[in-house]
Write an enzyme that holds these catalytic residues in place. Structure first.
Site, PDB file in Angstrom:
ATOM      1  N   HIS A  14      -7.354  -5.773  -0.641  1.00  0.00           N
ATOM      2  CA  HIS A  14      -6.245  -4.823  -0.652  1.00  0.00           C
ATOM      3  C   HIS A  14      -4.948  -5.561  -0.376  1.00  0.00           C
ATOM      4  O   HIS A  14      -4.721  -6.045   0.730  1.00  0.00           O
ATOM      5  CB  HIS A  14      -6.493  -3.752   0.415  1.00  0.00           C
ATOM      6  CG  HIS A  14      -5.449  -2.689   0.460  1.00  0.00           C
ATOM      7  ND1 HIS A  14      -4.841  -2.185  -0.667  1.00  0.00           N
ATOM      8  CD2 HIS A  14      -4.892  -2.036   1.519  1.00  0.00           C
ATOM      9  CE1 HIS A  14      -3.979  -1.256  -0.316  1.00  0.00           C
ATOM     10  NE2 HIS A  14      -3.977  -1.155   0.994  1.00  0.00           N
ATOM     11  N   ASP A  42      -8.865  -4.574  -5.847  1.00  0.00           N
ATOM     12  CA  ASP A  42      -8.324  -3.839  -4.699  1.00  0.00           C
ATOM     13  C   ASP A  42      -9.086  -2.527  -4.537  1.00  0.00           C
ATOM     14  O   ASP A  42      -9.053  -1.670  -5.423  1.00  0.00           O
ATOM     15  CB  ASP A  42      -6.840  -3.564  -4.926  1.00  0.00           C
ATOM     16  CG  ASP A  42      -6.133  -3.027  -3.685  1.00  0.00           C
ATOM     17  OD1 ASP A  42      -6.774  -2.292  -2.908  1.00  0.00           O
ATOM     18  OD2 ASP A  42      -4.949  -3.343  -3.506  1.00  0.00           O
ATOM     19  N   SER A  51       0.833  -1.194   0.000  1.00  0.00           N
ATOM     20  CA  SER A  51       0.000   0.000   0.000  1.00  0.00           C
ATOM     21  C   SER A  51       0.876   1.255   0.000  1.00  0.00           C
ATOM     22  O   SER A  51       1.651   1.462  -0.921  1.00  0.00           O
ATOM     23  CB  SER A  51      -0.956  -0.055   1.190  1.00  0.00           C
ATOM     24  OG  SER A  51      -1.970   0.896   1.070  1.00  0.00           O
TER      25      SER A  51
END
Length: 487
Positions: free
Chosen positions: A455, A427, A206
């Site tokens: 995610h 995602d 991320s």
């Protein structure tokens, strides 16, 4: 907002060509790099807020780095580190950033080390609290973050944001100008040197993909085996970011509703009914919060509670169960989900997760949306996915006391070894198009597509993704161009 994926998953679970060679020891030392005195970990905290007992081979330490990299001989801050020593024949160190920005890498690796056990057979697994996070001069903002997060639907968001920014300046004014991603990337190179590695081997999730990409931009020759999972495109504006994420979470919400019905759902007989049940529950919180002990599940906290399980397909059943219970007056699990998202501890205090997030996001851009601009953007979000709306998150930088810059938006790793970027088609938080754009910006990126939901791809348990990553990191086998992993 980019949530630390490993922390999120573990917290939720608790509630229910040739690649670059691996780093060589005793490599080139970065200017100003110090040494790490490793020792026993004494303050590790689990997702439940309780003290953790470190497992075998786990050590903690501190690395002193310049507060201002332009003044290397000036004031220093300590970066908190954790290391899990390799269980087998060691190749070097593998450094993790689990996302945020604002997530504690120290606490996360303490809990997640076994998840990366195969990688840990050949590498010392290393993580850290980046500057401005928790133990590393974490940004503190009085008690304002609690007020901001739990505010009712009719709260004056601009007033709350102004009070929040003032509290951050009062408590952390010294560090605020120095918490941006470029500074964190410079810290990473000092860490690489302190670990004795010629090149940095790195696994970012991320926001960690942004940090890794900035590092590769500034130190391309020091890039070892790099994996960036759930890529973020740092060139997007605030408006582009929130609208893209609103679309992503709307898709995840629809997928959740369809899956819920397929599994015999308590919330409705068809996907539209499931979605309406959740939305009606949240709407009811605007005028009538649900009591949970001496606290209340407000509309704002309810939004966060619903969003949290949408990050991973594994936690979708928790959303169904939590909403079903709340409809009967028991919002305990929903409130716990919100607390997991915001870093609220059982004693009512907060980690610096949300305050650090605001500080780093505002440091990485010159954008300062006004209240009117934030309201206009929020109206667009409401039309896409109202559960994600909220002017406070959009306008958090409007009154920020430290100037930002756009240096972290420039990505170009020309001259580095190949960098593996993994993008998930489903995602919601870092949508697939961001991974494709990040790959292009890096110039040396190799895109791996994951066709599934959630995610981050490596933690989905998908065998194709796992094998692809581990073959690269452990053996240097670079994925073929166009590699795609089915769900």
């Amino acid at each position: 907002m980019k949530k630390p994926i490993v922390t999120l998953l573990l917290g939720a679970a608790f509630l229910t060509a040739c690649a670059a060679e691996p780093s060589a020891p005793a490599g080139e030392k970065a200017a100003g790099a110090g040494a790490v005195a490793w020792g026993k970990c004494t303050d590790l905290v689990g997702p439940d807020g309780k003290q953790l007992t470190p497992g075998p081979g786990v050590e903690c330490g501190t690395l002193q780095v310049p507060l201002d990299h332009a003044r290397p001989d000036g004031d220093k801050i300590g970066l908190a580190l954790i290391r899990v020593k390799a269980s087998g024949d060691r190749l070097g160190s593998l450094v993790f950033n689990f996302g945020g920005p604002g997530g504690s890498g120290v606490d996360t690796l303490a809990v997640a080390a076994t998840t990366f056990g195969k990688l840990g057979s050949r590498y010392d697994l290393v993580s850290f609290d980046p500057r401005g996070v928790d133990r590393s001069s974490g940004v503190k903002c009085g008690g304002e973050i609690g007020k901001l997060l739990s505010a009712g639907a009719d709260a004056d968001q601009d007033k709350l944001a102004k009070e929040f920014a003032a509290a951050c300046q009062k408590d952390s004014g010294k560090v605020l100008p120095h918490v941006g991603t470029v500074n964190a990337a410079k810290d990473l190179d000092l860490l690489r040197s302190a670990l004795g590695d010629r090149q940095l081997n790195y696994f970012g999730f991320s926001y960690g993909t942004h940090l890794g990409a900035v590092y590769a931009t500034h130190f391309p020759k020091n890039v070892g085996r790099f994996v960036l999972d759930g890529g973020f495109d740092p060139t997007v504006t605030f408006e582009e970011r929130v609208l893209t994420q609103a679309t992503g979470f709307d898709g995840a919400f629809e997928a959740f509703a369809e899956d819920c019905v397929a599994q015999s759902c308590e919330l409705g007989a068809d996907p539209a009914a499931v979605e309406k049940t959740v939305e009606d529950l949240l709407d009811g919180l605007k005028t009538k919060p649900i009591k949970v002990g001496d606290r209340e599940l407000t509309y704002g906290l309810g939004q966060l509670a619903v969003i949290t399980p949408l990050y991973a397909k594994q936690t979708w059943p928790m959303l169904e169960q939590a909403v079903a219970a709340a409809r009967k007056g028991n919002a305990t699990v929903l409130l716990a989900l919100a607390d997991a998202y915001t870093g609220r501890r059982a004693n009512g205090t907060y980690t610096t997760m949300m305050t650090s997030l605001a500080a780093i996001n505002c440091a990485d851009t010159t954008e300062r949306p006004t209240a009117a601009q934030a309201a206009a953007i929020d109206e667009k979000v409401r039309k896409i996915f109202p559960i994600l709306s909220g002017e406070a998150s959009i306008g958090a930088c409007a009154h920020w006391p430290a100037r930002g810059d756009n240096a972290a938006k420039r990505i170009d790793a020309t001259g580095s070894g190949p960098i593996v970027v993994i993008g998930g088609k489903g995602d919601p938080a870092t949508p697939y198009q961001w991974s494709t754009r990040l790959t292009e910006q890096l110039k040396t990126g190799v895109l791996v597509t994951y066709e599934g939901e959630g995610h981050g791809a490596y933690l989905s348990g998908n065998e194709c993704v796992t094998t692809t990553v581990e073959s690269y990191v452990l053996e240097g086998k670079l994925p073929a161009k166009g590699t795609s992993c089915p769900a």
